[in-house]
Motif scaffolding. Sequence first.
Motif, PDB file in Angstrom:
ATOM      1  N   SER A 160       0.811  -1.148   0.005  1.00 16.03           N
ATOM      2  CA  SER A 160       0.193  -0.040  -0.177  1.00 16.03           C
ATOM      3  C   SER A 160       0.773   1.394   0.005  1.00 16.03           C
ATOM      4  CB  SER A 160      -0.911  -0.013   1.101  1.00 16.03           C
ATOM      5  OG  SER A 160      -0.132  -0.030   2.403  1.00 16.03           O
ATOM      6  N   ASP A 161       0.322   2.264  -0.519  1.00 15.78           N
ATOM      7  CA  ASP A 161       0.995   3.653  -0.294  1.00 15.78           C
ATOM      8  C   ASP A 161       0.702   4.602   0.848  1.00 15.78           C
ATOM      9  OD1 ASP A 161      -1.589   4.177  -0.918  1.00 15.78           O
ATOM     10  OD2 ASP A 161      -1.449   5.040  -2.877  1.00 15.78           O
ATOM     11  N   ARG A 162       0.352   3.928   1.802  1.00 19.44           N
ATOM     12  CA  ARG A 162      -0.045   4.751   3.171  1.00 19.44           C
ATOM     13  C   ARG A 162       1.527   5.252   3.612  1.00 19.44           C
ATOM     14  NH1 ARG A 162      -4.438   4.941   5.372  1.00 19.44           N
ATOM     15  NH2 ARG A 162      -3.111   5.824   7.345  1.00 19.44           N
ATOM     16  N   ASN A 163       2.312   4.549   3.697  1.00 22.59           N
ATOM     17  CA  ASN A 163       3.757   5.196   3.834  1.00 22.59           C
ATOM     18  C   ASN A 163       4.480   5.220   2.347  1.00 22.59           C
ATOM     19  OD1 ASN A 163       6.673   5.752   4.513  1.00 22.59           O
ATOM     20  ND2 ASN A 163       6.067   4.989   6.433  1.00 22.59           N
ATOM     21  N   ALA A 164       4.259   6.173   1.795  1.00 22.16           N
ATOM     22  CA  ALA A 164       4.595   6.331   0.246  1.00 22.16           C
ATOM     23  C   ALA A 164       6.213   6.360   0.128  1.00 22.16           C
ATOM     24  CB  ALA A 164       4.293   7.737  -0.275  1.00 22.16           C
ATOM     25  N   ALA A 165       7.091   6.850   1.241  1.00 20.50           N
ATOM     26  CA  ALA A 165       8.539   6.932   0.921  1.00 20.50           C
ATOM     27  C   ALA A 165       8.820   5.735   1.311  1.00 20.50           C
ATOM     28  CB  ALA A 165       9.020   7.899   2.205  1.00 20.50           C
ATOM     29  N   VAL A 166       8.448   4.616   2.050  1.00 17.73           N
ATOM     30  CA  VAL A 166       8.912   3.429   2.286  1.00 17.73           C
ATOM     31  C   VAL A 166       8.687   2.442   1.059  1.00 17.73           C
ATOM     32  CG1 VAL A 166       8.672   1.267   3.765  1.00 17.73           C
ATOM     33  CG2 VAL A 166       9.119   3.387   4.925  1.00 17.73           C
ATOM     34  N   ALA A 167       7.211   2.619   0.721  1.00 16.33           N
ATOM     35  CA  ALA A 167       6.763   1.751  -0.400  1.00 16.33           C
ATOM     36  C   ALA A 167       7.498   2.070  -1.697  1.00 16.33           C
ATOM     37  CB  ALA A 167       5.350   2.261  -0.553  1.00 16.33           C
ATOM     38  N   HIS A 168       7.718   3.408  -2.005  1.00 15.57           N
ATOM     39  CA  HIS A 168       8.534   3.631  -3.318  1.00 15.57           C
ATOM     40  C   HIS A 168       9.860   3.141  -3.130  1.00 15.57           C
ATOM     41  CE1 HIS A 168       5.227   5.458  -5.347  1.00 15.57           C
ATOM     42  NE2 HIS A 168       4.797   6.078  -4.397  1.00 15.57           N
ATOM     43  N   THR A 169      10.631   3.311  -1.988  1.00 16.92           N
ATOM     44  CA  THR A 169      11.853   2.860  -1.786  1.00 16.92           C
ATOM     45  C   THR A 169      11.874   1.224  -2.157  1.00 16.92           C
ATOM     46  OG1 THR A 169      12.717   4.369  -0.127  1.00 16.92           O
ATOM     47  CG2 THR A 169      13.761   2.223  -0.330  1.00 16.92           C
ATOM     48  N   LEU A 170      10.843   0.448  -1.719  1.00 18.90           N
ATOM     49  CA  LEU A 170      10.716  -0.990  -1.709  1.00 18.90           C
ATOM     50  C   LEU A 170      10.508  -1.169  -3.392  1.00 18.90           C
ATOM     51  CD1 LEU A 170       8.557  -2.005   1.453  1.00 18.90           C
ATOM     52  CD2 LEU A 170      10.979  -2.765   0.851  1.00 18.90           C
ATOM     53  N   ALA A 171       9.806  -0.394  -3.790  1.00 18.11           N
ATOM     54  CA  ALA A 171       9.434  -0.612  -5.451  1.00 18.11           C
ATOM     55  C   ALA A 171      10.762  -0.427  -6.271  1.00 18.11           C
ATOM     56  CB  ALA A 171       8.467   0.392  -5.978  1.00 18.11           C
ATOM     57  N   GLN A 172      11.724   0.628  -5.909  1.00 19.48           N
ATOM     58  CA  GLN A 172      13.019   0.766  -6.485  1.00 19.48           C
ATOM     59  C   GLN A 172      13.984  -0.291  -6.274  1.00 19.48           C
ATOM     60  OE1 GLN A 172      14.059   4.832  -5.435  1.00 19.48           O
ATOM     61  NE2 GLN A 172      12.527   5.660  -6.736  1.00 19.48           N
ATOM     62  N   SER A 173      14.159  -0.820  -5.206  1.00 21.88           N
ATOM     63  CA  SER A 173      15.000  -1.595  -4.583  1.00 21.88           C
ATOM     64  C   SER A 173      14.646  -3.187  -4.913  1.00 21.88           C
ATOM     65  CB  SER A 173      15.356  -1.538  -3.181  1.00 21.88           C
ATOM     66  OG  SER A 173      14.104  -1.761  -2.064  1.00 21.88           O
ATOM     67  N   HIS A 174      13.100  -3.523  -4.778  1.00 28.39           N
ATOM     68  CA  HIS A 174      13.001  -5.004  -4.996  1.00 28.39           C
ATOM     69  C   HIS A 174      11.848  -5.155  -5.690  1.00 28.39           C
ATOM     70  CE1 HIS A 174      15.284  -5.069  -1.087  1.00 28.39           C
ATOM     71  NE2 HIS A 174      15.223  -6.233  -1.146  1.00 28.39           N
ATOM     72  N   GLY A 175      11.405  -4.228  -6.561  1.00 27.93           N
ATOM     73  CA  GLY A 175      10.554  -4.212  -7.820  1.00 27.93           C
ATOM     74  C   GLY A 175       8.916  -4.639  -7.260  1.00 27.93           C
ATOM     75  N   VAL A 176       8.589  -4.508  -6.012  1.00 24.55           N
ATOM     76  CA  VAL A 176       7.286  -4.550  -5.629  1.00 24.55           C
ATOM     77  C   VAL A 176       6.409  -3.432  -6.322  1.00 24.55           C
ATOM     78  CG1 VAL A 176       8.256  -5.341  -3.346  1.00 24.55           C
ATOM     79  CG2 VAL A 176       7.314  -2.939  -3.725  1.00 24.55           C
ATOM     80  N   THR A 177       5.131  -3.910  -6.164  1.00 20.62           N
ATOM     81  CA  THR A 177       4.130  -3.022  -7.002  1.00 20.62           C
ATOM     82  C   THR A 177       3.458  -1.965  -5.842  1.00 20.62           C
ATOM     83  OG1 THR A 177       3.513  -4.539  -8.786  1.00 20.62           O
ATOM     84  CG2 THR A 177       1.793  -2.902  -8.248  1.00 20.62           C
ATOM     85  N   VAL A 178       3.278  -0.761  -5.924  1.00 15.99           N
ATOM     86  CA  VAL A 178       2.777   0.095  -5.006  1.00 15.99           C
ATOM     87  C   VAL A 178       1.374   0.338  -5.597  1.00 15.99           C
ATOM     88  CG1 VAL A 178       2.956   2.327  -3.877  1.00 15.99           C
ATOM     89  CG2 VAL A 178       4.799   0.944  -4.564  1.00 15.99           C
ATOM     90  N   ALA A 179       0.448   0.233  -4.541  1.00 17.84           N
ATOM     91  CA  ALA A 179      -0.971   0.546  -4.825  1.00 17.84           C
ATOM     92  C   ALA A 179      -1.819   0.995  -3.870  1.00 17.84           C
ATOM     93  CB  ALA A 179      -1.576  -0.806  -5.509  1.00 17.84           C
TER      94      ALA A 179
END
Length: 252
Positions: free
Chosen positions: A30-49
Motif C-alpha cells: 500500500s501507499d500509506r507510507n509512500a516513502a517506504v513503499a516507493h523505496t521498496l519498489a525501486q530496490s525490490h520491484g514490488v508494486t505500489v497501489a
Amino acid sequence: MSRIGFIGTGHIAAPMVRFLVGKGHHLTVSDRNAAVAHTLAQSHGVTVAPNQAVLDDSDVIFLCLRPLIAEAVLETLVFRKDQQIVTVMAGVSLSRLRTLCAPASKIVATIPLGYLEQGGCPLPACPDAQLLGALFAPENPVFAVTDERALNMHFAVCAMLPGVLDLMATGAQWLAEETGDAAQSDFYAAQLIGGYLSAMTKEAGALARERDALATKGTISLQMTQSLRAAGTHAALRDTMAAIGNRLEGTT
C-alpha cells in the motif's frame, strides 16, 4: 509463488516484504507510507497501489497498520472470502478482525521484528502456524501458541525488548563517559550481549542457568544482579508486562 499484499508499509512491514520478495513471491504494498513503499519498489520491484487495489491483487494480506487507525482503514475495504489474513497489530482482536475483514475468515496473528529479514526471529502464531511456516520457515522459527491470550502475553514480553535496549544504552553511555569512546562503547555493549545470546542453547531454563553460571559468589556479576533486584528492577518489569498484558486483553 503466492500473491501477497501489505496494508501499511512501514518499519515492521519492510523487512517482511524484502524477505518474501527473496522467496520469489509477488508483492503489492500500500501507499500509506509512500516513502517506504516507493523505496521498496525501486530496490525490490514490488508494486505500489492504493489499499483496495492491494486487496484485489493479493491472496494473502498482511495487516501492518497502527492499531489506532486500523478500524477506520479496514472499514473502507472489501475483502474476498478466499483471502488469508496475517495481522501484526497488537490490541486489535481476532474476533474484531473477522468482522472488519468479512467475508475473509482465515486470520492468523503474529509478532515480527525487523531482523526477520536475516532469519532467526521467533514468530508465535495464533491460532495456527501453517501459513506463517510456509512463508517464513525454516529461516525463522514459527510456533503455534495456545490461544489469543497467550499471544498477547508474547506481545508483552516483546515490549521488553526496547526496555532491555534502554538499559544497554545506559550502560554504553556510562562506559563512554568513563573511556571517552562512544562508538566503541556502543559496539562493545551490543556485541557483548548479542554474541553471548547467540551462543546460548535455547531450551527452557537456559537464561537462568547462564545467569547463575556468571553470577557466582563474590563476583561482580552477582553484585550486578543483586543490586538490580534490590532496586526493584525485576518487580517493575513484571508489573509493566502485566499492565501491558491487561491492556491488550482490554481489562484496564
